[in-house]
Motif scaffolding. Structure first.
Motif, PDB file in Angstrom:
ATOM      1  N   THR A  15      12.499  77.197 -58.850  1.00 56.65           N
ATOM      2  CA  THR A  15      13.482  76.250 -58.336  1.00 56.65           C
ATOM      3  C   THR A  15      14.865  76.522 -58.922  1.00 56.65           C
ATOM      4  OG1 THR A  15      11.777  74.569 -58.040  1.00 56.65           O
ATOM      5  CG2 THR A  15      14.067  73.811 -58.115  1.00 56.65           C
ATOM      6  N   ASP A  20      16.899  75.067 -54.943  1.00 54.91           N
ATOM      7  CA  ASP A  20      16.360  73.841 -54.344  1.00 54.91           C
ATOM      8  C   ASP A  20      14.851  73.972 -54.146  1.00 54.91           C
ATOM      9  OD1 ASP A  20      15.685  74.852 -51.617  1.00 54.91           O
ATOM     10  OD2 ASP A  20      17.855  75.086 -51.460  1.00 54.91           O
ATOM     11  N   SER A  36       8.118  69.568 -56.003  1.00 56.90           N
ATOM     12  CA  SER A  36       8.708  68.390 -56.650  1.00 56.90           C
ATOM     13  C   SER A  36       7.698  67.718 -57.583  1.00 56.90           C
ATOM     14  CB  SER A  36       9.195  67.411 -55.588  1.00 56.90           C
ATOM     15  OG  SER A  36       9.737  66.267 -56.199  1.00 56.90           O
ATOM     16  N   ARG A  49      14.088  65.060 -69.075  1.00 59.11           N
ATOM     17  CA  ARG A  49      14.528  65.355 -67.717  1.00 59.11           C
ATOM     18  C   ARG A  49      15.043  66.781 -67.680  1.00 59.11           C
ATOM     19  NH1 ARG A  49      13.122  62.149 -63.656  1.00 59.11           N
ATOM     20  NH2 ARG A  49      15.086  62.553 -62.565  1.00 59.11           N
ATOM     21  N   PHE A  51      16.161  68.215 -64.566  1.00 55.56           N
ATOM     22  CA  PHE A  51      17.180  68.299 -63.516  1.00 55.56           C
ATOM     23  C   PHE A  51      17.924  66.978 -63.408  1.00 55.56           C
ATOM     24  CE2 PHE A  51      14.236  71.560 -61.768  1.00 55.56           C
ATOM     25  CZ  PHE A  51      15.120  72.610 -61.648  1.00 55.56           C
ATOM     26  N   GLN A  52      19.200  67.088 -63.081  1.00 53.98           N
ATOM     27  CA  GLN A  52      19.954  65.960 -62.562  1.00 53.98           C
ATOM     28  C   GLN A  52      19.887  66.076 -61.040  1.00 53.98           C
ATOM     29  OE1 GLN A  52      21.206  63.433 -64.046  1.00 53.98           O
ATOM     30  NE2 GLN A  52      21.268  64.058 -66.212  1.00 53.98           N
ATOM     31  N   ARG A  53      19.255  65.103 -60.395  1.00 50.84           N
ATOM     32  CA  ARG A  53      19.052  65.182 -58.955  1.00 50.84           C
ATOM     33  C   ARG A  53      20.144  64.401 -58.238  1.00 50.84           C
ATOM     34  NH1 ARG A  53      14.365  65.287 -61.637  1.00 50.84           N
ATOM     35  NH2 ARG A  53      12.580  66.497 -60.830  1.00 50.84           N
ATOM     36  N   THR A  54      20.801  65.030 -57.280  1.00 50.62           N
ATOM     37  CA  THR A  54      21.783  64.358 -56.432  1.00 50.62           C
ATOM     38  C   THR A  54      21.421  64.659 -54.988  1.00 50.62           C
ATOM     39  OG1 THR A  54      23.323  66.221 -56.276  1.00 50.62           O
ATOM     40  CG2 THR A  54      23.532  64.802 -58.217  1.00 50.62           C
ATOM     41  N   THR A  55      22.106  63.999 -54.073  1.00 52.58           N
ATOM     42  CA  THR A  55      21.841  64.245 -52.647  1.00 52.58           C
ATOM     43  C   THR A  55      22.319  65.620 -52.234  1.00 52.58           C
ATOM     44  OG1 THR A  55      23.945  63.191 -52.104  1.00 52.58           O
ATOM     45  CG2 THR A  55      21.958  61.812 -52.059  1.00 52.58           C
ATOM     46  N   LEU A  58      20.597  70.240 -57.008  1.00 50.18           N
ATOM     47  CA  LEU A  58      19.921  70.065 -58.288  1.00 50.18           C
ATOM     48  C   LEU A  58      20.763  70.718 -59.368  1.00 50.18           C
ATOM     49  CD1 LEU A  58      16.249  71.021 -57.305  1.00 50.18           C
ATOM     50  CD2 LEU A  58      17.095  68.733 -57.810  1.00 50.18           C
ATOM     51  N   ARG A  59      20.877  70.025 -60.497  1.00 54.88           N
ATOM     52  CA  ARG A  59      21.656  70.579 -61.595  1.00 54.88           C
ATOM     53  C   ARG A  59      20.839  70.433 -62.874  1.00 54.88           C
ATOM     54  NH1 ARG A  59      27.512  68.313 -61.951  1.00 54.88           N
ATOM     55  NH2 ARG A  59      27.527  69.440 -59.958  1.00 54.88           N
TER      56      ARG A  59
END
Length: 303
Positions: A15, A20, A36, A49, A51-55, A58-59
């Protein structure tokens, strides 16, 4: 580290590499939701954590970046281990301990060793020649070659051949003394005896048993064969011991119609689901060393 953990780590690394879940799923041949879930289980197991998940994307978190660097090394080492194992299987290496009866070691195996070492130069062979029955597990032998019926059910057996015993003599001896027509005629001949623990073994025919009473008895099979080639008398030997001499005419068989005794030859090894490649290739090699005991042989006059 469990296989589930490795699968989760693999999903995490893929990933990060592609950016993604969807593209990582294509590489792993699973669904994006499965990717996921694997990463979520990994985060739960680690307690951080990744990943920082946003719309939008992925960061990686700081913990995620550190863990990714370590995972790359882990997967690289696993890949190297797999490649090393594959190389080992294709090019066997290491110490191989083999126990075999003297006659097989001297007359069959040792003459073929140049061909074995040319094919497998990375193998170191420790060969013990002895006729006593040993426990290969206790002795540390990788392969034990034995003649006769098997008794140890703990061992895995591979049948190599069925040795046929036969009466043989040199053409010169038969020209001087005549050819026996029946086992009873052997009483008129010089018959060479094989000694086991000081006792001369008997010859077993279909319709008779005979204990040789000749002038020469010996406890070593190769010497017995050589005595027959020199014309000292008739010998009772296994087919693989005299295959070359029969092919060249140095010896011929007599009384074939009466001979019936056979002895199976097996290669034994301790049970192991994954045989080391050096053991596997040796078993395949030694199988090729025995002649077909059913094949026609050179014969003298007989009934």
């Amino acid at each position: 580290m469990s296989m589930h953990s490795l699968a989760n780590i693999d999903a995490f690394v893929r990933t990060v590499e592609v950016g993604d879940f969807t593209r990582a799923a294509r590489r792993l041949n699973i669904t994006a939701s499965a990717v996921s879930r694997r990463i979520a289980r990994l985060e739960e197991e680690l307690g951080v954590r990744l990943f920082q998940r946003t719309t939008r994307a992925l960061r990686l978190t700081e913990d995620g970046r550190d863990f990714y660097a370590r995972c790359q090394r882990i997967l690289a080492e696993l890949g190297e281990a797999k490649e090393s194992l594959a190389r080992s299987r294709s090019r066997p290496t290491g110490l191989l301990r083999v126990e075999t009866p003297q006659v097989i070691g001297q007359l069959v195996l040792t003459p073929a060793l140049p061909r074995f070492f040319e094919a497998y130069p990375g193998v170191e062979l420790h060969l013990t020649l002895r006729d006593e029955v040993v426990d290969p597990i206790t002795e540390g032998a990788d392969v034990l070659i034995r003649m006769g019926q098997l008794t140890d059910s703990r061992l895995v057996a591979r049948k190599l051949a069925v040795a046929r015993l036969m009466a043989v003599a040199s053409p010169a001896y038969l020209q001087r003394h005549g050819t026996p027509a029946t086992p009873a005629d052997l009483a008129l001949h010089q018959c060479l005896g094989f000694l086991r623990q000081g006792v001369t073994g008997e010859w077993r025919f279909k319709d008779a048993r005979f204990v040789p009473r000749g002038a020469f008895h010996v406890s070593q099979g190769a010497t017995l064969r050589d005595a027959a080639v020199m014309g000292l008398g008739i010998a009772w030997l296994m087919d693989f011991m005299v295959a070359r001499e029969l092919a060249t005419g140095a010896l011929v068989t007599v009384l074939d119609a009466h001979a019936c005794e056979e002895r199976p030859i097996h290669a034994l090894h301790p049970p192991n689901r994954h045989l080391p490649s050096r053991v596997r290739v040796f078993l395949d090699f030694v199988k090729t060393l025995f002649p077909d005991s059913r094949a026609p042989s050179a014969q003298g006059s007989q009934t």
